[in-house]
Design a protein around this motif. Structure first.
Motif, mmCIF file in Angstrom:
data_model
loop_
_atom_site.group_PDB
_atom_site.id
_atom_site.type_symbol
_atom_site.label_atom_id
_atom_site.label_comp_id
_atom_site.label_asym_id
_atom_site.label_seq_id
_atom_site.Cartn_x
_atom_site.Cartn_y
_atom_site.Cartn_z
ATOM 1 N N ALA A 19 -20.693 -31.742 45.931
ATOM 2 C CA ALA A 19 -19.617 -31.661 46.932
ATOM 3 C C ALA A 19 -20.086 -30.913 48.170
ATOM 4 C CB ALA A 19 -18.401 -30.959 46.331
ATOM 5 N N GLY A 20 -20.934 -29.932 47.989
ATOM 6 C CA GLY A 20 -21.391 -29.111 49.104
ATOM 7 C C GLY A 20 -22.507 -29.718 49.918
ATOM 8 N N VAL A 21 -23.257 -30.648 49.352
ATOM 9 C CA VAL A 21 -24.427 -31.189 50.048
ATOM 10 C C VAL A 21 -24.480 -32.712 49.990
ATOM 11 C CG1 VAL A 21 -25.826 -29.124 49.706
ATOM 12 C CG2 VAL A 21 -25.900 -30.948 48.004
ATOM 13 N N ASP A 22 -23.331 -33.371 49.935
ATOM 14 C CA ASP A 22 -23.332 -34.816 49.686
ATOM 15 C C ASP A 22 -23.970 -35.657 50.789
ATOM 16 O OD1 ASP A 22 -19.805 -35.517 50.381
ATOM 17 O OD2 ASP A 22 -21.320 -34.495 51.533
ATOM 18 N N ASP A 23 -24.298 -35.089 51.932
ATOM 19 C CA ASP A 23 -24.970 -35.871 52.959
ATOM 20 C C ASP A 23 -26.446 -35.505 53.102
ATOM 21 O OD1 ASP A 23 -24.518 -33.361 53.991
ATOM 22 O OD2 ASP A 23 -24.057 -34.068 56.004
ATOM 23 N N GLU A 24 -26.957 -34.671 52.230
ATOM 24 C CA GLU A 24 -28.337 -34.181 52.296
ATOM 25 C C GLU A 24 -28.975 -34.386 50.923
ATOM 26 O OE1 GLU A 24 -31.753 -32.445 53.509
ATOM 27 O OE2 GLU A 24 -30.041 -32.366 54.842
ATOM 28 N N PRO A 25 -29.803 -35.441 50.739
ATOM 29 C CA PRO A 25 -30.321 -35.747 49.406
ATOM 30 C C PRO A 25 -31.161 -34.637 48.783
ATOM 31 C CG PRO A 25 -31.374 -37.110 51.073
ATOM 32 C CD PRO A 25 -30.258 -36.372 51.746
ATOM 33 N N TYR A 26 -31.827 -33.846 49.590
ATOM 34 C CA TYR A 26 -32.667 -32.790 49.034
ATOM 35 C C TYR A 26 -31.906 -31.484 48.873
ATOM 36 C CZ TYR A 26 -36.111 -36.236 50.317
ATOM 37 O OH TYR A 26 -36.801 -37.408 50.439
ATOM 38 N N GLY A 27 -30.700 -31.428 49.383
ATOM 39 C CA GLY A 27 -29.907 -30.213 49.326
ATOM 40 C C GLY A 27 -29.485 -29.817 47.940
ATOM 41 N N LEU A 28 -29.370 -30.786 47.046
ATOM 42 C CA LEU A 28 -28.935 -30.492 45.683
ATOM 43 C C LEU A 28 -29.892 -29.515 45.011
ATOM 44 C CD1 LEU A 28 -26.977 -31.051 43.369
ATOM 45 C CD2 LEU A 28 -28.354 -33.054 42.789
ATOM 46 N N ALA A 29 -31.173 -29.767 45.091
ATOM 47 C CA ALA A 29 -32.163 -28.876 44.480
ATOM 48 C C ALA A 29 -32.131 -27.507 45.134
ATOM 49 C CB ALA A 29 -33.552 -29.481 44.569
ATOM 50 N N LEU A 30 -32.004 -27.474 46.448
ATOM 51 C CA LEU A 30 -31.961 -26.187 47.149
ATOM 52 C C LEU A 30 -30.735 -25.380 46.752
ATOM 53 C CD1 LEU A 30 -33.020 -27.359 50.709
ATOM 54 C CD2 LEU A 30 -34.429 -26.188 49.009
ATOM 55 N N TYR A 31 -29.593 -26.031 46.647
ATOM 56 C CA TYR A 31 -28.347 -25.360 46.257
ATOM 57 C C TYR A 31 -28.486 -24.754 44.859
ATOM 58 C CZ TYR A 31 -23.366 -24.788 45.236
ATOM 59 O OH TYR A 31 -22.146 -24.283 44.893
ATOM 60 N N LEU A 32 -29.029 -25.519 43.927
ATOM 61 C CA LEU A 32 -29.177 -25.031 42.553
ATOM 62 C C LEU A 32 -30.209 -23.921 42.466
ATOM 63 C CD1 LEU A 32 -28.959 -28.418 40.668
ATOM 64 C CD2 LEU A 32 -27.239 -26.608 40.701
ATOM 65 N N ASP A 33 -31.282 -24.015 43.240
ATOM 66 C CA ASP A 33 -32.307 -22.965 43.236
ATOM 67 C C ASP A 33 -31.716 -21.631 43.677
ATOM 68 O OD1 ASP A 33 -34.285 -24.623 42.312
ATOM 69 O OD2 ASP A 33 -35.177 -24.976 44.281
ATOM 70 N N GLU A 34 -30.772 -21.675 44.612
ATOM 71 C CA GLU A 34 -30.123 -20.448 45.075
ATOM 72 C C GLU A 34 -29.189 -19.870 44.025
ATOM 73 O OE1 GLU A 34 -28.142 -21.512 48.674
ATOM 74 O OE2 GLU A 34 -30.003 -21.739 49.801
ATOM 75 N N ARG A 35 -28.647 -20.695 43.174
ATOM 76 C CA ARG A 35 -27.646 -20.282 42.198
ATOM 77 C C ARG A 35 -28.265 -19.785 40.887
ATOM 78 N NH1 ARG A 35 -21.888 -23.039 41.184
ATOM 79 N NH2 ARG A 35 -21.489 -21.997 43.129
ATOM 80 N N TYR A 36 -29.405 -20.325 40.518
ATOM 81 C CA TYR A 36 -30.032 -19.991 39.245
ATOM 82 C C TYR A 36 -31.318 -19.196 39.461
ATOM 83 C CZ TYR A 36 -26.817 -23.109 36.860
ATOM 84 O OH TYR A 36 -25.687 -23.690 36.351
ATOM 85 N N ALA A 37 -31.498 -18.161 38.662
ATOM 86 C CA ALA A 37 -32.689 -17.317 38.790
ATOM 87 C C ALA A 37 -33.944 -18.047 38.318
ATOM 88 C CB ALA A 37 -32.505 -16.030 37.988
ATOM 89 N N ASP A 38 -33.810 -18.823 37.237
ATOM 90 C CA ASP A 38 -34.958 -19.553 36.704
ATOM 91 C C ASP A 38 -34.986 -20.967 37.279
ATOM 92 O OD1 ASP A 38 -35.742 -17.418 35.061
ATOM 93 O OD2 ASP A 38 -34.359 -18.032 33.469
ATOM 94 N N PRO A 39 -36.173 -21.532 37.406
ATOM 95 C CA PRO A 39 -36.265 -22.904 37.915
ATOM 96 C C PRO A 39 -35.501 -23.882 37.010
ATOM 97 C CG PRO A 39 -38.438 -21.885 37.827
ATOM 98 C CD PRO A 39 -37.488 -20.954 37.134
ATOM 99 N N ILE A 40 -34.919 -24.898 37.609
ATOM 100 C CA ILE A 40 -34.172 -25.908 36.863
ATOM 101 C C ILE A 40 -35.161 -26.947 36.341
ATOM 102 C CG2 ILE A 40 -32.363 -27.671 36.988
ATOM 103 C CD1 ILE A 40 -31.331 -24.828 37.452
ATOM 104 N N ASN A 41 -35.139 -27.170 35.045
ATOM 105 C CA ASN A 41 -35.970 -28.181 34.414
ATOM 106 C C ASN A 41 -35.497 -29.558 34.884
ATOM 107 O OD1 ASN A 41 -36.339 -30.246 32.248
ATOM 108 N ND2 ASN A 41 -37.515 -28.592 31.305
ATOM 109 N N HIS A 42 -36.420 -30.382 35.374
ATOM 110 C CA HIS A 42 -36.048 -31.697 35.909
ATOM 111 C C HIS A 42 -35.388 -32.580 34.860
ATOM 112 C CE1 HIS A 42 -37.642 -31.428 39.962
ATOM 113 N NE2 HIS A 42 -38.591 -30.670 39.450
ATOM 114 N N SER A 43 -35.849 -32.487 33.631
ATOM 115 C CA SER A 43 -35.244 -33.269 32.559
ATOM 116 C C SER A 43 -33.777 -32.885 32.376
ATOM 117 C CB SER A 43 -36.019 -33.056 31.253
ATOM 118 O OG SER A 43 -35.379 -33.726 30.194
#
Length: 103
Positions: A19-43
């Motif tokens: 909802a926060g980045v629906d016009d920016e395809p790469y924004g999803l990863a950036l948003y989650l990286d800011e929220r979680y201390a550990d890297p998000i597993n792609h799987s």
């Protein structure tokens, strides 16, 4: 129909991120990286995105051969809106005083 509370916390975060980045395809990863201390597993990420798509809460469209764009469906937007309304109403309630002097 799936309710907001039946989703995992990670899936809820994904809905908020989309909802926060629906016009920016790469924004999803950036948003989650800011929220979680550990890297998000792609799987984990793509399995959960697939589940949200199966529940008709998001759509997935190809931007190019390597990149997908995720957007909320009306159902996904409705689930987020209901949650936002619930939280807003809770914030408007008077708060009891706890542990103060009782006179």
């Amino acid at each position: 129909m799936t309710t907001y509370y039946e989703l995992t916390g990670f899936q809820r975060d994904l809905l908020e991120a989309i909802a926060g980045v629906d016009d920016e395809p790469y924004g999803l990863a950036l948003y989650l990286d800011e929220r979680y201390a550990d890297p998000i597993n792609h799987s984990r990420l793509y399995q959960n995105l697939d589940q949200l798509a199966e529940l008709d809460l998001i759509t997935r469209d190809e931007l190019d051969a390597r990149t997908n764009v995720y957007t909320l469906t009306d159902a996904g937007r409705q689930e987020l809106q209901q949650q936002a309304d619930t939280l807003a109403s809770l914030c408007e309630r008077p708060r009891p005083v706890v542990g103060g002097d009782q006179q």
